[in-house]
Design a protein around this motif. Structure first.
Motif, PDB file in Angstrom:
ATOM      1  N   PHE A   1       4.156  -4.018  -4.901  1.00  0.00           N
ATOM      2  CA  PHE A   1       2.157  -4.840  -5.232  1.00  0.00           C
ATOM      3  C   PHE A   1       2.392  -3.184  -5.985  1.00  0.00           C
ATOM      4  O   PHE A   1       2.121  -3.401  -6.948  1.00  0.00           O
ATOM      5  N   SER A   2       2.800  -1.976  -4.822  1.00  0.00           N
ATOM      6  CA  SER A   2       2.208  -0.923  -5.815  1.00  0.00           C
ATOM      7  C   SER A   2       2.836  -0.769  -6.972  1.00  0.00           C
ATOM      8  O   SER A   2       2.507  -0.106  -8.101  1.00  0.00           O
TER       9      SER A   2
ATOM     10  N   ILE B   1      -4.600  -2.434   2.141  1.00  0.00           N
ATOM     11  CA  ILE B   1      -4.294  -0.624   2.071  1.00  0.00           C
ATOM     12  C   ILE B   1      -3.376  -0.435   0.924  1.00  0.00           C
ATOM     13  O   ILE B   1      -3.986   0.786   0.451  1.00  0.00           O
ATOM     14  N   SER B   2      -2.546  -0.958   0.225  1.00  0.00           N
ATOM     15  CA  SER B   2      -2.542  -0.481  -0.863  1.00  0.00           C
ATOM     16  C   SER B   2      -3.417  -0.429  -2.812  1.00  0.00           C
ATOM     17  O   SER B   2      -3.582   0.310  -3.203  1.00  0.00           O
ATOM     18  N   ILE B   3      -3.860  -1.458  -1.985  1.00  0.00           N
ATOM     19  CA  ILE B   3      -5.331  -1.449  -3.262  1.00  0.00           C
ATOM     20  C   ILE B   3      -5.765   0.020  -3.372  1.00  0.00           C
ATOM     21  O   ILE B   3      -6.517   0.345  -3.958  1.00  0.00           O
TER      22      ILE B   3
ATOM     23  N   TYR C   1       4.977   9.169  -2.713  1.00  0.00           N
ATOM     24  CA  TYR C   1       3.848   8.665  -2.010  1.00  0.00           C
ATOM     25  C   TYR C   1       3.552   7.553  -1.677  1.00  0.00           C
ATOM     26  O   TYR C   1       3.306   7.316  -0.578  1.00  0.00           O
ATOM     27  N   ASP C   2       4.272   6.905  -1.997  1.00  0.00           N
ATOM     28  CA  ASP C   2       3.869   4.893  -2.034  1.00  0.00           C
ATOM     29  C   ASP C   2       5.130   4.861  -0.832  1.00  0.00           C
ATOM     30  O   ASP C   2       4.775   4.253   0.013  1.00  0.00           O
TER      31      ASP C   2
ATOM     32  N   TYR D   1       4.640  -3.923   0.006  1.00  0.00           N
ATOM     33  CA  TYR D   1       3.805  -2.812  -0.521  1.00  0.00           C
ATOM     34  C   TYR D   1       4.282  -2.345  -1.978  1.00  0.00           C
ATOM     35  O   TYR D   1       3.134  -2.048  -2.596  1.00  0.00           O
TER      36      TYR D   1
ATOM     37  N   VAL E   1       1.727   2.425   6.324  1.00  0.00           N
ATOM     38  CA  VAL E   1       1.243   1.363   6.290  1.00  0.00           C
ATOM     39  C   VAL E   1       2.364  -0.387   6.886  1.00  0.00           C
ATOM     40  O   VAL E   1       1.685  -1.288   7.661  1.00  0.00           O
TER      41      VAL E   1
ATOM     42  N   HIS F   1      -4.491   2.852  -3.880  1.00  0.00           N
ATOM     43  CA  HIS F   1      -4.786   3.091  -5.350  1.00  0.00           C
ATOM     44  C   HIS F   1      -5.897   3.294  -6.045  1.00  0.00           C
ATOM     45  O   HIS F   1      -6.051   3.045  -7.118  1.00  0.00           O
TER      46      HIS F   1
END
Lengths: 167, 271
Positions: A20-21, B128-130, A27-28, A17, A35, B133
């Protein structure tokens, strides 16, 4: 029990996660953890059968070592061999599909060895026979088709390390 | 030979004409020049706290347009998509997915199965990341849902549909979760009006930020993080709805033809 099994899966999910982000903002980090727990809860039973093994640092260290060994030494040797065959004017190949026995038990070991064999140039696992514990390998230079030769040349090196990681 | 030559020539000519019209001919407006006026409007308002009446508080212009500036259009597009799925469910209404054929459910080899299993948690994380964001980077609820729907799809291909039955992912569950997603979208649509009615002010349907005469506004920030008001909610609920919308289709389409014929049969064989 499921909670402990969740840990390695959640860690993997969290890493994916965040990578990828491409961000480590609060926030992440918060949402990534949520997640990770969610996805770990859903898939832990599917992926992990022995949480002790999955959380063992010794096994993890072997995994890292094997990864480095594989990507440098094993891949290099195989590449050199295949490159030699390609640029040699006579193209000395002797291809064939051979039966190579394996001695590892669980799914992760069998798959890791098979993928290691496939990913090195010169050998490809074309079939897996779980009943008789044999890989059927397409080999660029069949030295001899007997199980002993194929095991020594194709499987042994990988199996030695994979046993320490997963068995 | 002659025929192929004509085909090739006409294809080339078509491409050339379309290319000419769309670029040099100015059919779609000039390229390589200034940004067009319409684009300027969106670019200058999409994330500008100084223009509270016009902004969507999202740096992602596409998501801002899709879920805010022309949100109703997207809402009805969503409705069309789900009507199509309801159509599929209606066609298969007499078919039970629970029936298991003899010898079914072997799946692909152990190697493919294990690698697929390992991909599932990663796939969930990325989908879920997509969605989370969607208001910041390209992507959004629908794209995230499409990415997430890969999970049931590869499970069906690699393990067979019986595996999904084993882990209790059924058409009924997918329908329920899809409905929760749709209800969430509807709730977000009407929330401004509900709040406005309670507090005695005006508001618009699907309102995100403050508008003239309608002071309601979804929070644009959570702590220091930009969440763009209603956009993140729409993206999350759309993720849920699209994931399970597609899952329903995959579940239905993977039922064996012989089973479908057997259960729906009758009419076809009588004629």
């Amino acid at each position: 029990m499921r909670l402990i099994k969740m840990v390695p899966v959640a860690a993997l999910t969290f890493a994916v996660y965040i990578i990828f982000s491409g961000s480590v903002s609060t926030y992440d980090l918060i949402l990534g953890s949520v997640v990770a727990v969610f996805s770990g809860y859903l898939t832990a039973e599917l992926l992990i059968s022995d949480s002790g093994k999955a959380l063992s640092l010794r096994r993890f260290a072997w995994l890292v070592f094997y990864g480095i060994y594989y990507l440098t030494v094993a891949e290099f040797k195989a590449h050199v061999d295949v490159i030699k065959r390609i640029i040699h004017p006579k193209m000395p190949i002797n291809p064939g599909i051979v039966r190579a026995p394996y001695n590892v038990g669980n799914d992760y070991s069998v798959v890791t060895v098979a993928c290691s064999i496939t990913n090195t140039p010169g050998t490809v696992v074309v079939h897996l026979d779980e009943g008789s514990k044999n890989y059927y390998v397409h080999w660029i230079d069949v030295k001899a088709p007997d199980p002993k030769t194929t095991y020594e040349n194709i499987v042994k090196d990988f199996e030695k390390y994979v046993k320490k990681i997963f068995e | 030979m002659k025929r192929e030559l004509i085909t090739a020539l006409s294809l080339t000519a078509t491409v050339l004409v379309v290319a000419y019209i769309s670029t040099l001919g100015g059919g779609l407006g000039p390229l390589f020049s200034d940004t067009r006026p319409l684009a300027k409007v969106f670019l200058s308002t999409t994330l500008d706290p100084n223009k509270p009446m016009f902004t969507a508080m999202s740096p992602e212009g596409v998501t801002a347009i899709v879920w805010d500036y022309r949100g109703l259009d997207t809402l009805f597009e969503t409705a069309v998509f789900y009507l199509a799925i309801i159509g599929a469910v209606a066609v298969y209404r007499d078919v039970s997915e629970k029936v298991v054929l003899k010898g079914g459910g072997v799946g692909l080899s152990k190697i493919v199965k294990l690698v697929t299993k390992l991909l599932i948690p990663m796939n969930i994380a990325i989908a879920i990341s997509i969605a989370l964001h969607g208001h910041l980077t390209p992507g959004g609820g629908f794209q995230a849902g499409a990415a997430m729907a890969v999970v049931p799809m590869i499970l069906i291909v690699v393990f067979s549909r019986y595996f999904l039955l084993e882990v209790k992912i059924s058409k009924g569950l997918a329908l329920a979760l899809r409905s929760i997603g749709l209800i969430g979208i509807a709730f977000t649509v009407f929330l401004p009006i509900i709040i406005a009615l309670i507090s005695g002010v005006n508001s618009y349907i699907m309102q995100n930020q403050v508008k003239f005469g309608a002071p309601f506004s979804f929070p644009a920030f959570f702590g220091d993080s930009l969440i763009s008001g209603s956009l993140i909610l729409y993206n999350l609920f759309e993720l849920l709805a699209v994931t399970f919308g597609f899952s329903i289709l995959f579940l239905l389409l993977s039922i064996e033809e012989s089973l479908v014929k057997e259960q729906m049969g009758g009419e076809g064989s009588e004629h």
